[in-house]
Design a protein around this motif. Sequence first.
Motif, PDB file in Angstrom:
ATOM      1  N   THR A  54       0.840  -1.196   0.000  1.00  0.00           N
ATOM      2  CA  THR A  54       0.000   0.000   0.000  1.00  0.00           C
ATOM      3  C   THR A  54       0.873   1.243   0.000  1.00  0.00           C
ATOM      4  O   THR A  54       2.077   1.182   0.218  1.00  0.00           O
ATOM      5  CB  THR A  54      -0.938   0.000   1.219  1.00  0.00           C
ATOM      6  OG1 THR A  54      -0.142  -0.153   2.412  1.00  0.00           O
ATOM      7  CG2 THR A  54      -1.939  -1.146   1.133  1.00  0.00           C
ATOM      8  N   GLY A  55       0.247   2.392  -0.226  1.00  0.00           N
ATOM      9  CA  GLY A  55       0.977   3.654  -0.249  1.00  0.00           C
ATOM     10  C   GLY A  55       0.051   4.790  -0.611  1.00  0.00           C
ATOM     11  O   GLY A  55       0.172   5.363  -1.701  1.00  0.00           O
ATOM     12  N   PRO A  56      -0.903   5.114   0.258  1.00  0.00           N
ATOM     13  CA  PRO A  56      -1.907   6.130  -0.071  1.00  0.00           C
ATOM     14  C   PRO A  56      -1.293   7.493  -0.371  1.00  0.00           C
ATOM     15  O   PRO A  56      -0.287   7.890   0.221  1.00  0.00           O
ATOM     16  CB  PRO A  56      -2.792   6.180   1.180  1.00  0.00           C
ATOM     17  CG  PRO A  56      -1.965   5.581   2.277  1.00  0.00           C
ATOM     18  CD  PRO A  56      -1.083   4.580   1.619  1.00  0.00           C
ATOM     19  N   LEU A  57      -1.937   8.208  -1.304  1.00  0.00           N
ATOM     20  CA  LEU A  57      -1.451   9.501  -1.757  1.00  0.00           C
ATOM     21  C   LEU A  57      -2.110  10.678  -1.049  1.00  0.00           C
ATOM     22  O   LEU A  57      -1.687  11.813  -1.230  1.00  0.00           O
ATOM     23  CB  LEU A  57      -1.693   9.642  -3.266  1.00  0.00           C
ATOM     24  CG  LEU A  57      -1.059   8.593  -4.172  1.00  0.00           C
ATOM     25  CD1 LEU A  57      -1.495   8.830  -5.624  1.00  0.00           C
ATOM     26  CD2 LEU A  57       0.455   8.636  -4.047  1.00  0.00           C
ATOM     27  N   ASN A  58      -3.163  10.417  -0.286  1.00  0.00           N
ATOM     28  CA  ASN A  58      -3.931  11.521   0.309  1.00  0.00           C
ATOM     29  C   ASN A  58      -4.440  11.143   1.696  1.00  0.00           C
ATOM     30  O   ASN A  58      -4.335   9.989   2.133  1.00  0.00           O
ATOM     31  CB  ASN A  58      -5.079  11.933  -0.619  1.00  0.00           C
ATOM     32  CG  ASN A  58      -5.957  10.751  -1.001  1.00  0.00           C
ATOM     33  OD1 ASN A  58      -6.386   9.983  -0.158  1.00  0.00           O
ATOM     34  ND2 ASN A  58      -6.223  10.604  -2.296  1.00  0.00           N
ATOM     35  N   ALA A  59      -5.019  12.127   2.389  1.00  0.00           N
ATOM     36  CA  ALA A  59      -5.480  11.923   3.766  1.00  0.00           C
ATOM     37  C   ALA A  59      -6.600  10.892   3.839  1.00  0.00           C
ATOM     38  O   ALA A  59      -6.640  10.072   4.768  1.00  0.00           O
ATOM     39  CB  ALA A  59      -5.952  13.257   4.345  1.00  0.00           C
ATOM     40  N   TYR A  60      -7.502  10.927   2.878  1.00  0.00           N
ATOM     41  CA  TYR A  60      -8.583   9.940   2.849  1.00  0.00           C
ATOM     42  C   TYR A  60      -8.013   8.526   2.774  1.00  0.00           C
ATOM     43  O   TYR A  60      -8.401   7.642   3.545  1.00  0.00           O
ATOM     44  CB  TYR A  60      -9.492  10.221   1.661  1.00  0.00           C
ATOM     45  CG  TYR A  60     -10.461   9.099   1.352  1.00  0.00           C
ATOM     46  CD1 TYR A  60     -11.553   8.849   2.179  1.00  0.00           C
ATOM     47  CD2 TYR A  60     -10.285   8.286   0.228  1.00  0.00           C
ATOM     48  CE1 TYR A  60     -12.442   7.822   1.907  1.00  0.00           C
ATOM     49  CE2 TYR A  60     -11.169   7.270  -0.062  1.00  0.00           C
ATOM     50  CZ  TYR A  60     -12.243   7.034   0.776  1.00  0.00           C
ATOM     51  OH  TYR A  60     -13.112   6.013   0.502  1.00  0.00           O
ATOM     52  N   GLY A  61      -7.086   8.300   1.863  1.00  0.00           N
ATOM     53  CA  GLY A  61      -6.473   6.991   1.725  1.00  0.00           C
ATOM     54  C   GLY A  61      -5.747   6.561   2.985  1.00  0.00           C
ATOM     55  O   GLY A  61      -5.810   5.392   3.395  1.00  0.00           O
ATOM     56  N   ARG A  62      -5.046   7.499   3.629  1.00  0.00           N
ATOM     57  CA  ARG A  62      -4.342   7.164   4.870  1.00  0.00           C
ATOM     58  C   ARG A  62      -5.329   6.752   5.961  1.00  0.00           C
ATOM     59  O   ARG A  62      -5.075   5.804   6.714  1.00  0.00           O
ATOM     60  CB  ARG A  62      -3.500   8.357   5.336  1.00  0.00           C
ATOM     61  CG  ARG A  62      -2.289   8.632   4.446  1.00  0.00           C
ATOM     62  CD  ARG A  62      -1.338   9.624   5.089  1.00  0.00           C
ATOM     63  NE  ARG A  62      -1.908  10.964   5.213  1.00  0.00           N
ATOM     64  CZ  ARG A  62      -1.835  11.903   4.285  1.00  0.00           C
ATOM     65  NH1 ARG A  62      -1.240  11.640   3.118  1.00  0.00           N
ATOM     66  NH2 ARG A  62      -2.351  13.105   4.482  1.00  0.00           N
ATOM     67  N   SER A  63      -6.447   7.455   6.040  1.00  0.00           N
ATOM     68  CA  SER A  63      -7.436   7.128   7.076  1.00  0.00           C
ATOM     69  C   SER A  63      -8.068   5.760   6.820  1.00  0.00           C
ATOM     70  O   SER A  63      -8.298   4.988   7.752  1.00  0.00           O
ATOM     71  CB  SER A  63      -8.516   8.211   7.158  1.00  0.00           C
ATOM     72  OG  SER A  63      -9.372   8.201   6.018  1.00  0.00           O
ATOM     73  N   LYS A  64      -8.337   5.445   5.560  1.00  0.00           N
ATOM     74  CA  LYS A  64      -8.932   4.147   5.237  1.00  0.00           C
ATOM     75  C   LYS A  64      -7.931   3.012   5.482  1.00  0.00           C
ATOM     76  O   LYS A  64      -8.315   1.927   5.941  1.00  0.00           O
ATOM     77  CB  LYS A  64      -9.417   4.133   3.795  1.00  0.00           C
ATOM     78  CG  LYS A  64     -10.604   5.056   3.526  1.00  0.00           C
ATOM     79  CD  LYS A  64     -11.867   4.612   4.258  1.00  0.00           C
ATOM     80  CE  LYS A  64     -12.489   3.390   3.613  1.00  0.00           C
ATOM     81  NZ  LYS A  64     -13.803   3.032   4.230  1.00  0.00           N
ATOM     82  N   LEU A  65      -6.658   3.245   5.181  1.00  0.00           N
ATOM     83  CA  LEU A  65      -5.642   2.237   5.441  1.00  0.00           C
ATOM     84  C   LEU A  65      -5.512   1.986   6.941  1.00  0.00           C
ATOM     85  O   LEU A  65      -5.398   0.829   7.381  1.00  0.00           O
ATOM     86  CB  LEU A  65      -4.302   2.669   4.856  1.00  0.00           C
ATOM     87  CG  LEU A  65      -3.138   1.696   5.059  1.00  0.00           C
ATOM     88  CD1 LEU A  65      -3.443   0.332   4.452  1.00  0.00           C
ATOM     89  CD2 LEU A  65      -1.856   2.275   4.467  1.00  0.00           C
ATOM     90  N   ALA A  66      -5.552   3.055   7.731  1.00  0.00           N
ATOM     91  CA  ALA A  66      -5.500   2.887   9.188  1.00  0.00           C
ATOM     92  C   ALA A  66      -6.703   2.093   9.675  1.00  0.00           C
ATOM     93  O   ALA A  66      -6.595   1.291  10.616  1.00  0.00           O
ATOM     94  CB  ALA A  66      -5.441   4.256   9.870  1.00  0.00           C
ATOM     95  N   GLY A  67      -7.858   2.287   9.047  1.00  0.00           N
ATOM     96  CA  GLY A  67      -9.040   1.509   9.396  1.00  0.00           C
ATOM     97  C   GLY A  67      -8.839   0.032   9.106  1.00  0.00           C
ATOM     98  O   GLY A  67      -9.230  -0.832   9.905  1.00  0.00           O
TER      99      GLY A  67
END
Length: 282
Positions: free
Chosen positions: A113-126
């Motif tokens: 994984t490697g999210p590019l934005n805050a939304y992606g980071r929050s979903k990955l943390a979930g």
Amino acid sequence: MILVVGQSGQVAQEAGRIDSVSLAGRATMDLNDPDGCAAHLHAVRPDAVVNAAAFTAVDRAEDAEAEAYRVNAEAPEAMARACAAMGIPFVQISTDYVFDGSGDAPRQPDAATGPLNAYGRSKLAGEEGVRAAGGPHVILRTSWVFGPTGANFVRSMLRLGADRRVLGVVDDQIGGPTPARDLAAASVAIARHLLLDPGTTGTYHFAGTPDVSWAGFAREIFAQAGLECRVDPIPTTAFPTPAKRPLNSRLDCTSTETAFGLPRPDWRAGLRTVLAQIGETT
């Protein structure tokens, strides 16, 4: 009873049409209150839980990352821990935005994984919180969800296409549009499968086929809707947004069909259904 968290969202509304499914909206499960969500699950004790609610305002998340994290990470983890304590399955709907969008090959569920934005980071943390809870679960990543209600690409294109003769649409982002009805049905089916076989716990992908660019998606929308609006392909760089989007949102869904018998839905057929639904309500 399968409890679907969410009430007004695209997927939750479609899930509400399925037998033996109950919806829980903000009045009883506000994801801004993770502990309250967990307490409600302990009180109602459903057979399984599907979390179809999320902070999905991708651009707004750039300035509201704490709220996005609370809703997309802390709340799913709290609900997953409650489900684990009760020994019931938990299905978390996640997103292609947990990936960085590099290359052009479909992402496997175990890809880095490697999210590019805050939304992606929050979903990955979930996702990480759900896994850490330790109960029977499925993390179901999807992409480009659309339905007859809510804010989505189809409804936006119908509005813009009715007023314009030419529309520039991004052509270098590729993904699989996913009908909300198919995603809802798949999520509930997976929850029921987990009741019988918790050994299918894991991370899976479910997205529509065939993969297409936003421009190609728009052309099909206009064609099916009978709108005479020409689509001019433009690069992502010509349409800057606060949150960076992945260019490659292709998801490999093979393991989902193998484990649960759920093939990728043809989004073009789903689009016909959605357009008919919108026609019936306008």
